[in-house]
Design a protein around this motif. Structure first.
Motif, PDB file in Angstrom:
ATOM      1  N   HIS A 119      38.949  80.263  32.811  1.00 49.40           N
ATOM      2  CA  HIS A 119      39.379  79.836  34.148  1.00 49.40           C
ATOM      3  C   HIS A 119      39.528  78.322  34.254  1.00 49.40           C
ATOM      4  N   TYR A 120      38.639  77.547  33.650  1.00 51.74           N
ATOM      5  CA  TYR A 120      38.756  76.089  33.657  1.00 51.74           C
ATOM      6  C   TYR A 120      39.422  75.606  32.367  1.00 51.74           C
ATOM      7  N   ASN A 121      40.342  76.377  31.842  1.00 52.55           N
ATOM      8  CA  ASN A 121      40.848  76.149  30.499  1.00 52.55           C
ATOM      9  C   ASN A 121      41.560  74.809  30.338  1.00 52.55           C
ATOM     10  N   ALA A 122      42.616  74.573  31.123  1.00 50.09           N
ATOM     11  CA  ALA A 122      43.372  73.333  30.982  1.00 50.09           C
ATOM     12  C   ALA A 122      42.498  72.126  31.319  1.00 50.09           C
ATOM     13  N   MET A 123      41.652  72.270  32.343  1.00 49.64           N
ATOM     14  CA  MET A 123      40.766  71.175  32.722  1.00 49.64           C
ATOM     15  C   MET A 123      39.770  70.863  31.612  1.00 49.64           C
ATOM     16  N   THR A 124      39.252  71.896  30.949  1.00 46.62           N
ATOM     17  CA  THR A 124      38.291  71.678  29.868  1.00 46.62           C
ATOM     18  C   THR A 124      38.954  70.968  28.698  1.00 46.62           C
ATOM     19  N   LEU A 125      40.165  71.373  28.361  1.00 45.88           N
ATOM     20  CA  LEU A 125      40.884  70.700  27.284  1.00 45.88           C
ATOM     21  C   LEU A 125      41.178  69.246  27.653  1.00 45.88           C
ATOM     22  N   ALA A 126      41.553  69.003  28.907  1.00 47.24           N
ATOM     23  CA  ALA A 126      41.798  67.634  29.362  1.00 47.24           C
ATOM     24  C   ALA A 126      40.518  66.804  29.309  1.00 47.24           C
ATOM     25  N   ALA A 127      39.403  67.383  29.762  1.00 46.98           N
ATOM     26  CA  ALA A 127      38.125  66.666  29.759  1.00 46.98           C
ATOM     27  C   ALA A 127      37.681  66.351  28.340  1.00 46.98           C
ATOM     28  N   PRO A 150      54.386  73.828  44.223  1.00 43.36           N
ATOM     29  CA  PRO A 150      53.694  72.665  43.657  1.00 43.36           C
ATOM     30  C   PRO A 150      52.513  73.047  42.761  1.00 43.36           C
ATOM     31  N   VAL A 151      51.759  74.072  43.154  1.00 45.31           N
ATOM     32  CA  VAL A 151      50.621  74.519  42.346  1.00 45.31           C
ATOM     33  C   VAL A 151      51.122  75.142  41.050  1.00 45.31           C
ATOM     34  N   ARG A 152      52.174  75.952  41.151  1.00 45.08           N
ATOM     35  CA  ARG A 152      52.741  76.585  39.954  1.00 45.08           C
ATOM     36  C   ARG A 152      53.204  75.532  38.956  1.00 45.08           C
ATOM     37  N   VAL A 153      53.907  74.526  39.439  1.00 42.43           N
ATOM     38  CA  VAL A 153      54.414  73.481  38.547  1.00 42.43           C
ATOM     39  C   VAL A 153      53.256  72.697  37.929  1.00 42.43           C
ATOM     40  N   CYS A 154      52.265  72.359  38.741  1.00 42.65           N
ATOM     41  CA  CYS A 154      51.115  71.582  38.267  1.00 42.65           C
ATOM     42  C   CYS A 154      50.379  72.303  37.149  1.00 42.65           C
ATOM     43  N   PHE A 155      49.976  73.554  37.405  1.00 40.87           N
ATOM     44  CA  PHE A 155      49.157  74.269  36.423  1.00 40.87           C
ATOM     45  C   PHE A 155      49.981  74.745  35.232  1.00 40.87           C
ATOM     46  N   SER A 156      51.252  75.097  35.452  1.00 36.83           N
ATOM     47  CA  SER A 156      52.101  75.472  34.317  1.00 36.83           C
ATOM     48  C   SER A 156      52.263  74.291  33.365  1.00 36.83           C
ATOM     49  N   THR A 157      52.465  73.112  33.934  1.00 37.65           N
ATOM     50  CA  THR A 157      52.604  71.912  33.113  1.00 37.65           C
ATOM     51  C   THR A 157      51.319  71.613  32.352  1.00 37.65           C
ATOM     52  N   MET A 158      50.173  71.710  33.043  1.00 37.08           N
ATOM     53  CA  MET A 158      48.894  71.461  32.385  1.00 37.08           C
ATOM     54  C   MET A 158      48.658  72.441  31.244  1.00 37.08           C
ATOM     55  N   ARG A 167      50.941  74.185  29.488  1.00 42.69           N
ATOM     56  CA  ARG A 167      51.869  73.944  28.380  1.00 42.69           C
ATOM     57  C   ARG A 167      51.502  72.678  27.608  1.00 42.69           C
ATOM     58  N   LEU A 168      50.925  71.708  28.304  1.00 45.05           N
ATOM     59  CA  LEU A 168      50.543  70.451  27.661  1.00 45.05           C
ATOM     60  C   LEU A 168      49.269  70.602  26.839  1.00 45.05           C
ATOM     61  N   PHE A 169      48.261  71.307  27.402  1.00 50.00           N
ATOM     62  CA  PHE A 169      46.940  71.311  26.774  1.00 50.00           C
ATOM     63  C   PHE A 169      46.619  72.556  25.950  1.00 50.00           C
ATOM     64  N   TYR A 170      47.110  73.732  26.312  1.00 51.22           N
ATOM     65  CA  TYR A 170      46.752  74.936  25.561  1.00 51.22           C
ATOM     66  C   TYR A 170      47.054  74.811  24.061  1.00 51.22           C
ATOM     67  N   PRO A 171      48.217  74.247  23.679  1.00 53.49           N
ATOM     68  CA  PRO A 171      48.483  74.126  22.235  1.00 53.49           C
ATOM     69  C   PRO A 171      47.501  73.231  21.497  1.00 53.49           C
ATOM     70  N   LYS A 172      46.716  72.441  22.229  1.00 55.66           N
ATOM     71  CA  LYS A 172      45.757  71.541  21.599  1.00 55.66           C
ATOM     72  C   LYS A 172      44.405  72.200  21.343  1.00 55.66           C
ATOM     73  N   ALA A 173      44.213  73.428  21.813  1.00 51.46           N
ATOM     74  CA  ALA A 173      42.960  74.139  21.572  1.00 51.46           C
ATOM     75  C   ALA A 173      42.856  74.525  20.103  1.00 51.46           C
ATOM     76  N   ASP A 174      41.613  74.605  19.596  1.00 48.23           N
ATOM     77  CA  ASP A 174      41.410  75.046  18.217  1.00 48.23           C
ATOM     78  C   ASP A 174      41.821  76.506  18.055  1.00 48.23           C
ATOM     79  N   ARG A 175      41.510  77.319  19.058  1.00 43.80           N
ATOM     80  CA  ARG A 175      41.964  78.703  19.102  1.00 43.80           C
ATOM     81  C   ARG A 175      42.126  79.115  20.556  1.00 43.80           C
ATOM     82  N   VAL A 176      43.085  80.000  20.807  1.00 47.65           N
ATOM     83  CA  VAL A 176      43.280  80.581  22.130  1.00 47.65           C
ATOM     84  C   VAL A 176      43.133  82.088  21.991  1.00 47.65           C
ATOM     85  N   VAL A 177      42.261  82.668  22.817  1.00 46.82           N
ATOM     86  CA  VAL A 177      41.950  84.092  22.728  1.00 46.82           C
ATOM     87  C   VAL A 177      42.389  84.781  24.014  1.00 46.82           C
TER      88      VAL A 177
END
Length: 402
Positions: A119-127, A155-163, A165-175
């Protein structure tokens, strides 16, 4: 060798399915020799804290949860109040910033070996990025993310979709919690195919067995002269209770039947009024939140899930475990995986009240063999999930206590 530290990052310890699953997983990983923190963005109630497994540390940050400000923004955006909208926009993004900053400070101070997040996925990657990337990150996605974001205001859709797409590929693994969820992440959020996979949630275990054995006291479930259906879900738009109520109204024309609804949410008042309009309210019990729904599911004649999308609906697995025949809509996500294309339950088209009514009638008149359903539930056992996570953690270099 001392086990490495895992921080399980959650939005809250609340009653949501993802939160309950991740708290359970935290306890299972602690038993495997890891030091485990559960990290939440704000102080939790004593009732919520009681569910934290023994041996797991609870870390309550002071950043607060942005969810209330998000809901406020949704409401103001939909009312088109142009005077209040800039204020709501600033409040939401300020809260988002403060929550991320608080998590960044925790990561920098505690430096866990692994961040396991839901649930805090993009935020955790950003942090983690802002903290200098001291931790490996495994993102778990519990919903069909593209469908979930598609239903947000622009606005919420654009914000979180962008986050994402930007951060998920940077995770070591996505499950993903199902293969459908994993495929959705690759298709829509730029996650490399070699870095994403699926692991089913740890649902079936000793705790579920204890819950299934508890007594159930409800006059409708004790009265076997009239069959009883049950639905366990949040009363919100994506669960499509409107179609369920229409289908139930049609079913009542063919037979005497009752419906128990376990759950609460923003649509409850409207749905209760709709049931009155359809003249079916006398045969529906709106029970609200129930601490342990499983005995009610066990004693019901069939379970029904009408929804627009799902990640891996726990309630279907729990119905299989207690041998109650499920009926579910053919929604995107994990429903077909759980029910194996209809082998272990009745699957009907979405937003089709006559088809759902027919599916419920079949479930009541032709229930599936209890033993067959229970055997299928074992595919979602705690042991299989833990073994899969241990294998994944070994692949990215996170070791348990030897």
């Amino acid at each position: 060798m001392k086990g490495e530290r895992i921080a399980v990052v959650l939005a809250s310890l609340g009653p949501g399915g993802a939160e309950r699953i991740m708290v359970r997983l935290a306890g299972l990983l602690e038993r495997q020799g890891f030091a485990v923190d559960i990290v939440v963005p704000a102080p939790q109630s004593d009732a919520m804290k009681a569910g934290v497994p023994e041996g797991v540390s609870l870390v309550e940050l002071d950043g607060g949860h942005y969810f209330e400000s998000l809901r406020l923004f949704h409401r103001i955006f939909k009312t088109k109040n142009i005077l209040m909208l800039p204020w709501a926009f600033v409040v939401f993004f300020w809260k988002l910033f403060v929550s991320t900053r608080s998590l960044t400070h925790y990561i920098g101070r505690r430096r866990p070996d692994l961040l396991l997040t839901a649930h805090y996925n993009a935020m955790t990657l950003a942090a983690n990025f802002l903290a200098g990337k001291p931790s490996r990150v495994v993102v778990t996605e519990h919903t069909l993310l593209s469908e979930h974001l598609r239903r947000q205001v622009a606005p919420v859709r654009v914000c979180f979709s962008t986050m994402c797409r930007l951060f998920y590929p940077k995770a070591d693994r996505v499950v993903g919690v199902s293969s459908a969820v994993a495929a959705d992440l690759t298709a829509h959020f730029r996650v490399p195919a070699d870095r994403v996979g699926h692991i089913y949630n740890p649902v079936v275990g000793s705790a579920l067995k204890r819950k299934a054995e508890e007594a159930c006291v409800h006059p409708w479930l004790a009265d076997k002269t009239i069959p009883a259906l049950i639905s366990v879900a949040r009363l919100s738009p994506e669960k499509d209770f409107d179609t369920l109520l229409e289908a139930f109204s049609l079913l009542r024309r063919a037979m005497s039947v009752r419906l128990l609804v376990l759950g609460d949410g923003p649509d409850r008042g409207r749905l209760e009024r709709r049931a009155m309009d359809l003249k079916i309210d006398a045969d529906i019990d709106w029970m609200g939140m129930v601490a342990n729904p499983l005995p009610f599911v066990r004693d019901a004649d069939a379970l029904v899930l009408s929804t627009f999308y799902e990640g891996l609906p726990t309630v279907l697995i729990e119905a299989l475990y207690v041998g109650t025949t499920p009926v579910a809509t053919d929604a995107p996500g994990g429903i077909r995986e759980i029910l194996e294309d209809g082998r272990y339950g009745y699957i009907v088209p979405m937003q089709d009240a006559p088809a759902l009514s027919e599916g419920m009638l079949k479930a009541l008149c032709q229930p599936m063999p209890k033993g067959m359903l229970q055997e299928r539930a074992e595919a979602f056992s705690e042991k299989q999930a833990v073994d899969a996570y241990l294998n994944l953690l070994g692949m990215i270099g996170v070791a348990r206590d030897a």
